[in-house]
Design an enzyme around this catalytic site. Structure first.
Site, PDB file in Angstrom:
ATOM      1  N   ALA A  20      -5.652  32.187 -24.087  1.00 27.95           N
ATOM      2  CA  ALA A  20      -5.309  33.354 -25.469  1.00 27.95           C
ATOM      3  C   ALA A  20      -3.814  32.657 -26.079  1.00 27.95           C
ATOM      4  O   ALA A  20      -3.426  31.962 -27.037  1.00 27.95           O
ATOM      5  CB  ALA A  20      -4.914  34.952 -25.066  1.00 27.95           C
ATOM      6  N   PHE A  22      -2.904  29.379 -25.774  1.00 29.44           N
ATOM      7  CA  PHE A  22      -2.622  28.002 -25.751  1.00 29.44           C
ATOM      8  C   PHE A  22      -3.917  27.810 -27.571  1.00 29.44           C
ATOM      9  O   PHE A  22      -3.589  27.239 -28.522  1.00 29.44           O
ATOM     10  CB  PHE A  22      -4.435  27.593 -25.479  1.00 29.44           C
ATOM     11  N   ALA A  23      -4.169  29.511 -27.574  1.00 29.74           N
ATOM     12  CA  ALA A  23      -5.578  29.593 -28.869  1.00 29.74           C
ATOM     13  C   ALA A  23      -3.881  30.114 -30.624  1.00 29.74           C
ATOM     14  O   ALA A  23      -4.217  29.339 -30.948  1.00 29.74           O
ATOM     15  CB  ALA A  23      -5.876  30.467 -28.852  1.00 29.74           C
ATOM     16  N   SER A  39     -16.727  32.266 -22.006  1.00 28.17           N
ATOM     17  CA  SER A  39     -17.025  32.378 -20.949  1.00 28.17           C
ATOM     18  C   SER A  39     -17.825  33.055 -20.071  1.00 28.17           C
ATOM     19  O   SER A  39     -19.253  33.216 -20.357  1.00 28.17           O
ATOM     20  CB  SER A  39     -15.843  34.592 -21.548  1.00 28.17           C
ATOM     21  N   ARG A  40     -17.519  33.530 -19.061  1.00 28.42           N
ATOM     22  CA  ARG A  40     -18.532  33.705 -18.135  1.00 28.42           C
ATOM     23  C   ARG A  40     -18.900  35.195 -18.534  1.00 28.42           C
ATOM     24  O   ARG A  40     -20.689  35.425 -18.200  1.00 28.42           O
ATOM     25  CB  ARG A  40     -18.167  34.369 -17.079  1.00 28.42           C
ATOM     26  N   HIS A  83     -12.977  24.119 -12.207  1.00 30.51           N
ATOM     27  CA  HIS A  83     -12.017  23.425 -13.301  1.00 30.51           C
ATOM     28  C   HIS A  83     -13.015  22.047 -12.867  1.00 30.51           C
ATOM     29  O   HIS A  83     -13.853  21.466 -14.102  1.00 30.51           O
ATOM     30  CB  HIS A  83     -10.782  22.674 -12.553  1.00 30.51           C
ATOM     31  N   LYS A 101      -3.944  21.995 -16.092  1.00 25.54           N
ATOM     32  CA  LYS A 101      -3.690  22.215 -14.377  1.00 25.54           C
ATOM     33  C   LYS A 101      -4.229  23.421 -13.224  1.00 25.54           C
ATOM     34  O   LYS A 101      -3.724  24.239 -12.938  1.00 25.54           O
ATOM     35  CB  LYS A 101      -2.216  21.168 -14.243  1.00 25.54           C
ATOM     36  N   ARG A 169      -6.750  35.591  -7.731  1.00 23.91           N
ATOM     37  CA  ARG A 169      -7.002  34.904  -7.772  1.00 23.91           C
ATOM     38  C   ARG A 169      -6.315  33.497  -6.378  1.00 23.91           C
ATOM     39  O   ARG A 169      -6.466  32.520  -6.410  1.00 23.91           O
ATOM     40  CB  ARG A 169      -6.827  33.746  -9.275  1.00 23.91           C
ATOM     41  N   ASP A 181      -0.861  26.377  -7.428  1.00 20.91           N
ATOM     42  CA  ASP A 181      -0.751  26.680  -8.721  1.00 20.91           C
ATOM     43  C   ASP A 181       1.176  26.783  -9.439  1.00 20.91           C
ATOM     44  O   ASP A 181       0.660  26.872 -11.200  1.00 20.91           O
ATOM     45  CB  ASP A 181      -0.447  28.715  -8.013  1.00 20.91           C
TER      46      ASP A 181
END
Length: 338
Positions: A20, A22-23, A39-40, A83, A101, A169, A181
């Site tokens: 979001a 980045f968009a 998306s999934r 990734h 990253k 996560r 992370d």
């Protein structure tokens, strides 16, 4: 007036917080157009598309987005463990890729993607936005120009108590842990300012194998310089960075990985400051660099070269390879230091 190049058409893979942000930054660039999101789940993709006025939304993973003929460049913002597979799918479909990253969770998988990108003539760039920020680039130029004299000690840390929704996560053994992370930020800065370490000494506190809650590292370099680095998702750490040398100290105020200015403190004389705020949240700079590389026909970015990505992953591989269920200490001498 000569018209500019046509916009680069972007696809975003993921609908989380990073995607979001980045968009929103992509909307600030006149030469970029966000045309698709993947998306999934279809519902998540449709919600993201509605929020950012994106034409097409795809569910079911990276395959559908990668197959869209109107997408030139894909920004991959999925979880770390996904990734490698997502980027490989995009490259095999002929898409240029900017991937969050760390590019992958280990050197082997990163090299696999680099070989594929080179063979296909496609851009593969790790989204290490820190290396693209104006303030960090100025700091690197100051060091290269000898402003600090001989570098002696770099200190950088990042960390804070993770919110409960992020813990699943962060504790995923396939790609979680503080080192992958957030520890990649101080490691990337050390790579930029000091190069390849000769030895690595690290200590991690862990709650599960390959999942470090907190890691402290001491890196040594052939020049005699050292780097004291740390990362954590269990406790607050100061997020500024400074490099001390024989003639001066360079400071990147907190948070250094999103620095908006750089300061130079000479051993003699007044300090100097360069205010260099990023455009938007700062993702604009890595996006612009990726688009510049695509237009130039480059497979890797000079600002975020593959050697830098591999350099950081070499350290994380060495540290994570010594993991245990409670705590561990890793000592590693790099090939160059043997």
């Amino acid at each position: 007036m000569t018209p500019g190049p046509p916009p680069v058409r972007w696809g975003v893979l993921s609908t989380g917080r990073q995607a979001a942000a980045f968009a929103e930054d992509l909307m600030l660039l006149d030469d970029a157009e966000l045309v698709a999101v993947g998306s999934r789940t279809a519902a998540s993709a449709r919600a993201f598309a509605a929020r950012y006025a994106v034409e097409r939304a795809y569910g079911g993973g990276p395959g559908e987005l990668a197959a869209d003929p109107d997408v030139d460049l894909v920004y991959v913002a999925s979880v770390n463990a996904a990734h490698h597979g997502a980027v490989r799918t995009c490259l095999e479909a002929g898409k240029h890729v900017l991937c969050e990253k760390p590019l992958t969770t280990n050197v082997r998988d990163a090299q696999d993607l680099m070989r594929l990108a080179e063979a296909r003539g496609l851009l593969l760039m790790e989204a290490m936005w820190t290396r693209c920020l104006p303030a960090v680039r100025r700091a690197a130029r100051l060091v290269a120009d000898g402003a600090v004299g001989t570098p002696h000690l770099l200190r950088a840390a990042t960390g804070g108590r993770a919110p409960a929704p992020a813990l699943a996560r962060l504790r995923d053994p396939e790609g979680g842990g503080a080192l992958l992370d957030s520890g990649v930020y101080p490691l990337a800065l050390a790579d930029l300012l000091l190069g390849t370490p000769q030895y690595i000494d690290a200590r991690s506190l862990s709650t599960a194998p390959l999942v470090d809650d907190t890691t402290a590292l001491l890196l040594g370099y052939p020049s005699g310089a050292m780097a004291e680095l740390a990362c954590s998702f269990a406790t607050e750490l100061p997020a500024h960075a400074d490099l001390s040398g024989g003639e001066a100290r360079i400071e990147l105020p907190a948070p250094f990985y999103a620095a908006d200015r750089v300061l130079l403190h000479p051993a003699r004389g007044p300090s100097r400051a360069w205010p260099l705020p990023p455009t938007g949240r700062g993702y604009t700079h890595e996006a612009s660099e990726a688009m510049r590389c695509v237009r130039a026909g480059l497979t890797e970015s000079p600002l975020v070269p593959w050697s830098a990505t591999l350099g950081v992953l070499t350290v994380t591989d060495a540290v994570r390879g010594a993991g245990s269920a409670s705590s561990h200490r890793a000592r590693h001498r790099t090939r160059e230091g043997c």
